[in-house]
Every structure is written in C-alpha cells, then in structure tokens.
Scaffold this motif. Structure first.
Motif, PDB file in Angstrom:
ATOM      1  N   THR A   8      28.484  48.707 -15.035  1.00  0.00           N
ATOM      2  CA  THR A   8      29.191  49.644 -14.169  1.00  0.00           C
ATOM      3  C   THR A   8      30.293  48.906 -13.439  1.00  0.00           C
ATOM      4  O   THR A   8      30.285  47.665 -13.366  1.00  0.00           O
ATOM      5  CB  THR A   8      28.231  50.287 -13.143  1.00  0.00           C
ATOM      6  OG1 THR A   8      28.877  51.396 -12.505  1.00  0.00           O
ATOM      7  CG2 THR A   8      27.829  49.281 -12.070  1.00  0.00           C
ATOM      8  N   THR A 205      18.865  42.999  -3.349  1.00  0.00           N
ATOM      9  CA  THR A 205      19.303  44.274  -3.917  1.00  0.00           C
ATOM     10  C   THR A 205      19.224  44.243  -5.436  1.00  0.00           C
ATOM     11  O   THR A 205      18.756  45.196  -6.069  1.00  0.00           O
ATOM     12  CB  THR A 205      20.749  44.582  -3.465  1.00  0.00           C
ATOM     13  OG1 THR A 205      20.808  44.582  -2.044  1.00  0.00           O
ATOM     14  CG2 THR A 205      21.205  45.928  -3.991  1.00  0.00           C
ATOM     15  N   GLN A 208      15.709  44.732  -6.985  1.00  0.00           N
ATOM     16  CA  GLN A 208      15.050  46.031  -6.953  1.00  0.00           C
ATOM     17  C   GLN A 208      14.990  46.681  -8.327  1.00  0.00           C
ATOM     18  O   GLN A 208      14.184  47.586  -8.558  1.00  0.00           O
ATOM     19  CB  GLN A 208      15.753  46.951  -5.959  1.00  0.00           C
ATOM     20  CG  GLN A 208      15.623  46.484  -4.519  1.00  0.00           C
ATOM     21  CD  GLN A 208      16.351  47.391  -3.544  1.00  0.00           C
ATOM     22  OE1 GLN A 208      16.504  48.589  -3.800  1.00  0.00           O
ATOM     23  NE2 GLN A 208      16.824  46.844  -2.439  1.00  0.00           N
ATOM     24  N   TYR A 210      17.123  48.580  -9.996  1.00  0.00           N
ATOM     25  CA  TYR A 210      17.790  49.852 -10.285  1.00  0.00           C
ATOM     26  C   TYR A 210      18.844  49.658 -11.376  1.00  0.00           C
ATOM     27  O   TYR A 210      19.301  48.542 -11.636  1.00  0.00           O
ATOM     28  CB  TYR A 210      18.451  50.409  -9.032  1.00  0.00           C
ATOM     29  CG  TYR A 210      17.486  50.841  -7.957  1.00  0.00           C
ATOM     30  CD1 TYR A 210      16.532  51.828  -8.186  1.00  0.00           C
ATOM     31  CD2 TYR A 210      17.529  50.257  -6.689  1.00  0.00           C
ATOM     32  CE1 TYR A 210      15.647  52.218  -7.190  1.00  0.00           C
ATOM     33  CE2 TYR A 210      16.644  50.640  -5.681  1.00  0.00           C
ATOM     34  CZ  TYR A 210      15.701  51.621  -5.945  1.00  0.00           C
ATOM     35  OH  TYR A 210      14.830  52.006  -4.970  1.00  0.00           O
ATOM     36  N   ALA A 211      19.247  50.763 -11.993  1.00  0.00           N
ATOM     37  CA  ALA A 211      20.320  50.731 -12.983  1.00  0.00           C
ATOM     38  C   ALA A 211      21.599  50.210 -12.335  1.00  0.00           C
ATOM     39  O   ALA A 211      21.759  50.270 -11.105  1.00  0.00           O
ATOM     40  CB  ALA A 211      20.541  52.117 -13.570  1.00  0.00           C
ATOM     41  N   GLY A 213      24.653  51.263 -11.919  1.00  0.00           N
ATOM     42  CA  GLY A 213      25.406  52.154 -11.040  1.00  0.00           C
ATOM     43  C   GLY A 213      24.782  52.272  -9.666  1.00  0.00           C
ATOM     44  O   GLY A 213      25.471  52.184  -8.647  1.00  0.00           O
ATOM     45  N   ARG A 214      23.469  52.496  -9.630  1.00  0.00           N
ATOM     46  CA  ARG A 214      22.749  52.612  -8.355  1.00  0.00           C
ATOM     47  C   ARG A 214      22.792  51.292  -7.587  1.00  0.00           C
ATOM     48  O   ARG A 214      22.988  51.261  -6.366  1.00  0.00           O
ATOM     49  CB  ARG A 214      21.303  53.017  -8.635  1.00  0.00           C
ATOM     50  CG  ARG A 214      20.373  53.000  -7.421  1.00  0.00           C
ATOM     51  CD  ARG A 214      20.798  53.972  -6.363  1.00  0.00           C
ATOM     52  NE  ARG A 214      19.809  54.050  -5.295  1.00  0.00           N
ATOM     53  CZ  ARG A 214      20.071  54.433  -4.068  1.00  0.00           C
ATOM     54  NH1 ARG A 214      21.310  54.786  -3.735  1.00  0.00           N
ATOM     55  NH2 ARG A 214      19.116  54.492  -3.157  1.00  0.00           N
ATOM     56  N   THR A 215      22.629  50.184  -8.292  1.00  0.00           N
ATOM     57  CA  THR A 215      22.656  48.870  -7.638  1.00  0.00           C
ATOM     58  C   THR A 215      24.016  48.590  -7.025  1.00  0.00           C
ATOM     59  O   THR A 215      24.112  48.094  -5.893  1.00  0.00           O
ATOM     60  CB  THR A 215      22.314  47.770  -8.659  1.00  0.00           C
ATOM     61  OG1 THR A 215      21.033  48.044  -9.230  1.00  0.00           O
ATOM     62  CG2 THR A 215      22.276  46.407  -7.994  1.00  0.00           C
ATOM     63  N   ASP A 217      26.159  50.760  -5.977  1.00  0.00           N
ATOM     64  CA  ASP A 217      26.300  51.621  -4.790  1.00  0.00           C
ATOM     65  C   ASP A 217      25.608  51.001  -3.584  1.00  0.00           C
ATOM     66  O   ASP A 217      26.127  51.044  -2.456  1.00  0.00           O
ATOM     67  CB  ASP A 217      25.710  53.010  -5.066  1.00  0.00           C
ATOM     68  CG  ASP A 217      26.566  53.842  -6.014  1.00  0.00           C
ATOM     69  OD1 ASP A 217      27.771  53.539  -6.145  1.00  0.00           O
ATOM     70  OD2 ASP A 217      26.019  54.786  -6.620  1.00  0.00           O
ATOM     71  N   LEU A 218      24.428  50.424  -3.790  1.00  0.00           N
ATOM     72  CA  LEU A 218      23.697  49.806  -2.681  1.00  0.00           C
ATOM     73  C   LEU A 218      24.442  48.576  -2.150  1.00  0.00           C
ATOM     74  O   LEU A 218      24.495  48.351  -0.936  1.00  0.00           O
ATOM     75  CB  LEU A 218      22.295  49.406  -3.140  1.00  0.00           C
ATOM     76  CG  LEU A 218      21.332  50.558  -3.459  1.00  0.00           C
ATOM     77  CD1 LEU A 218      20.039  50.016  -4.055  1.00  0.00           C
ATOM     78  CD2 LEU A 218      21.033  51.374  -2.204  1.00  0.00           C
ATOM     79  N   LYS A 221      27.346  49.775  -0.078  1.00  0.00           N
ATOM     80  CA  LYS A 221      26.892  50.260   1.227  1.00  0.00           C
ATOM     81  C   LYS A 221      26.665  49.098   2.191  1.00  0.00           C
ATOM     82  O   LYS A 221      27.013  49.189   3.382  1.00  0.00           O
ATOM     83  CB  LYS A 221      25.607  51.072   1.079  1.00  0.00           C
ATOM     84  CG  LYS A 221      25.106  51.666   2.399  1.00  0.00           C
ATOM     85  CD  LYS A 221      23.852  52.484   2.204  1.00  0.00           C
ATOM     86  CE  LYS A 221      23.439  53.148   3.518  1.00  0.00           C
ATOM     87  NZ  LYS A 221      23.198  52.177   4.609  1.00  0.00           N
ATOM     88  N   HIS A 243      17.409  48.959 -19.199  1.00  0.00           N
ATOM     89  CA  HIS A 243      18.449  49.978 -19.143  1.00  0.00           C
ATOM     90  C   HIS A 243      19.061  50.194 -20.520  1.00  0.00           C
ATOM     91  O   HIS A 243      19.259  49.251 -21.283  1.00  0.00           O
ATOM     92  CB  HIS A 243      19.521  49.583 -18.132  1.00  0.00           C
ATOM     93  CG  HIS A 243      18.951  49.349 -16.765  1.00  0.00           C
ATOM     94  ND1 HIS A 243      18.305  50.329 -16.062  1.00  0.00           N
ATOM     95  CD2 HIS A 243      18.892  48.239 -15.990  1.00  0.00           C
ATOM     96  CE1 HIS A 243      17.893  49.841 -14.906  1.00  0.00           C
ATOM     97  NE2 HIS A 243      18.228  48.576 -14.843  1.00  0.00           N
TER      98      HIS A 243
END
Length: 413
Positions: A8, A205, A208, A210-211, A213-215, A217-218, A221, A243
């Motif tokens: 991503t 982070t 964790q 996550y895929a 895209g989600r990672t 985003d975190l 943030k 994934h």
C-alpha cells in the motif's frame, strides 16, 4: 519471477505545511518514497519527476544486478532531468528530493537510497533500519559526538549531506541487495513519519499484523497525533505471508499523483533582480545540501551549543548546591531552637537540638548537665528519660527537670 506480496502507499500533507512535496509509489515490483524540497513548488516538481522516472522500472528482472543497475541509472537520469528543469525555470533553483526505492527480485530486495527518507525491515518481531540517513546529525552520531536520541531533537537534523538535486549530475547513491523471506514487512517512509514517531512505536504497530492498508493508516494517525509538522508518506510491502497477492494498477500518491505535480510552474514576474534573482526554492527551505564553509560553521555552532549546555549545567549545579547549603544552614539553625531532656552515661541532661542525626552528623548538643543521677530515678521515669522527652522550649525543658527533682526521694536532689 513476479514478486508475490501485498502493498500500500499513502501520503498526507500533515498539520503544518500547506502543500505536499512528498511522492510515493507502490507497484508490482517497485516501491519508492521521494521527499521533495526546495520551496513552494520546487519540492513538488522534484519528487514528482523522480517517481515518474522510476516507475518505468516496475517490472520483473532476470537478476538482482540488473535491477541494481537499472535503479542507479534511473536515479542518475533523474538528477540530469532536475538540472535541465532548473535551466528551463531558474526560479526553481535549489530544488531536490530524497529517493528511497526497493525493487523485489525473487527472494531479494534491491535497495537504492539517497537522503533522509528511510527503508525499514520488520522481521520476527524486530524492526531494523536498513538505510543510513545522509544527514549532518547522522554524521555527528557516527562520530560519537551526539547520541541517537539527541539527534532526534538537534536543531540541524534536517540538513542533508547528500540529496538528489539540481547541482550534482553524478549523485552518490547507496545501493545494496538483501535477502528477503515470506513474512517480512518492508516499510519505506519520509521523515514526516520517522522524524516524529519513534522506532519502538512503529515496530509495535507493524507487529499487530494488520493488512498493509490498515497498518499504514495507524502509522499515519500516530504521526498526526504527534503534530505532523512535515508531509507524511508511507509505502508498506508485505512479502508473502497471510495477506493475498495484490493486483491491479500501481498506486501513486503525493504530488506525483496529479498532473499538476509534474507540470513545470511558470516564472512569476516582478520578483527578480540582479541582486536577488527569483528563487522560488527560497520560500520554504527545509533541506539543502551544505557546502564546506557551511558545515564548518555548523560544526562550530554545535561546539558552542555543547559549551553552552555544559556552562548551564555547571551553573545549575552550583545554584542547586548553594540552595541546598542555604536550606541546610536554615534547617540546622531551626534545630538549635529546640530542646529535649535525655541522659548521658549516668545523669539527666538537657539537650539543645533535635533527637535525629543525619549520617555521622548529630543535630543536638549538651545544654546543661543537671547532675541528677539516673540511679535515683524510679524505673518508669528512668525509662522515659532514656527514651528522651521532647520540650517545646528551654523553659519547658527546665520545667520537666524540676518535675523530676520533685519526684526524687527527699535528700536525693
């Protein structure tokens, strides 16, 4: 062989800057972050030119050496293009960009890097910085003059020693090849992320799971929560793992994602003179490649800063010691207004001070030996005196002694 993984890319202006000078690319085999610099429009153009030149490398390679050669050649071509662009538009003089690029070839990552964007590898729960920042403060860290923690807040942390710019047609590029394996996560980011979010939080982070895209985003943030004083660009690549294989068109983010990002701005009239030629790059200086004289000046400034810090530390320590001494004297003087009744080896004594001691220092002294023998005291009274009896004042202590005398058998005073 085609690289198998998912990825991503995202880019954000941040909370302070008015425009995004970063660009990013996430494709099938190629992944790039370029952090532009050089004023209101110069950085936009530089990072966009880099991405649009490098995206031509997004295909399979027969060998890692072929990919490394292609990366080096494309980055050198970008430098030449930046020089040609400034010749066409002199107001963009001074623009430049970092480039951190990864090409996946079979089980290897081919990496090319210049500037202070970074490539990280997250493997087996550990985050490792793969590239080295080409910054002045990194040179100070390497020489042992400052710590990595001090480098994060150094006033010259944005000064680049190497950058892809309009001054050097043959830039010095770090290029190397590393093995990769299923489960690896490769993070490429501008200093808008790594400059405000420390590696420990970034690693947590990524862990964790996550895929991408989600990672991403975190991570964004976290940068925004930390104030995001610069543009933030993140490209995240998963090698195999849980994934699915990504498909579809490549993702381009930041200034390179719009046609305006690569359009050469027209010169602005009425802003140049023989003394101050129009240089849009001077509007918002964030990074630049320093000359020798400037570096000598910065080194001397750093020395002055260290000396000032040492002087202030000494002054602060001296002030603390003086304050502590004043407090100690004041405290001791207060203790000398207190009295209590106690004993020496064989008689009742009035003491000036308090019963406590500080280490080897006693806070009391004999004021008066009453010459009342301890052996003459009733057992309960003797025990009380041996435990010491506090008095509110000297007269109160003398009253306690008078009471003891009255309690003695007649003829024993």
């Amino acid at each position: 062989m085609v690289f198998e993984g998912s990825s991503t890319a995202l880019s954000h202006t941040g909370k302070v800057r008015s425009n995004n000078q970063d660009s990013g690319y996430s494709g099938s085999n190629l992944f790039v972050v370029a952090d532009g610099m050089g004023g209101h429009a110069g950085g936009d153009v530089a990072s966009s030119l880099a991405i649009h030149r490098l995206k031509e490398l997004d295909h399979a390679y027969a060998s890692t050496s072929d990919a490394e050669y292609a990366l080096r050649d494309a980055i050198s071509d970008t430098a030449a293009e930046l020089i040609d662009t400034v010749a066409l538009r002199p107001e963009l003089a001074g623009m430049g960009t970092t480039v951190s690029a990864v090409v996946m070839v079979d089980d290897y990552a081919v990496i090319a890097h210049i500037g202070d964007s970074r490539v990280y590898l997250f493997r087996d729960g550990a985050l490792t910085q793969i590239t080295t920042d080409h910054t002045f403060v990194q040179r100070l860290v390497d020489s042992g003059r400052i710590t990595p923690e001090e480098a994060r807040y150094h006033p010259r942390r944005s000064v680049l020693m190497r950058v892809l710019g309009d001054m050097d047609p043959d830039p010095e590029i770090d290029a190397f090849i590393m093995p990769t394996q299923p489960g690896d996560r490769w993070l490429i980011c501008s200093d808008g992320l790594c400059g405000v979010v420390d590696d420990a939080h970034t690693g947590k982070t990524l862990a964790q799971g996550y895929a991408p895209g989600r990672t991403a985003d975190l991570l964004l943030k976290q940068a925004l929560d930390a104030g995001a004083p610069d543009n933030v660009t993140i490209v995240l690549v998963d090698v195999g793992g849980n994934h699915p294989v990504a498909s579809g068109t490549p993702t381009i983010v930041g200034s390179a994602s719009t046609p305006l990002g690569v359009e050469i701005p027209a010169a602005r009239p009425g802003r140049s003179s023989w003394l101050h030629p129009a240089r849009q790059a001077a509007n918002e200086p964030t990074h630049f490649e320093p000359g020798l004289e400037y570096l000598e000046e910065v080194i001397e400034e750093d020395r002055r800063r260290v000396r000032r810090r040492r002087v202030w530390w000494i002054v602060g320590l001296a002030a603390f010691l003086v304050a502590a001494a004043i407090a100690a004297v004041a405290g001791y003087n207060w203790t000398q207004t207190r009295y209590f009744v106690g004993t020496d080896e064989d008689s009742v004594v009035i003491y000036r001070g308090v019963q406590q001691n500080i280490g080897p220092f006693t806070l009391s002294s004999v004021y008066e030996d009453t010459e009342i023998p301890l052996t003459d005291l009733p057992i309960y009274q003797r025990m009380a005196v041996e435990e010491t009896v506090s008095a509110r004042s000297l007269s109160d202590a003398q009253a306690i002694v008078a009471s003891i005398r009255r309690s003695l058998p007649k003829g024993e005073s």
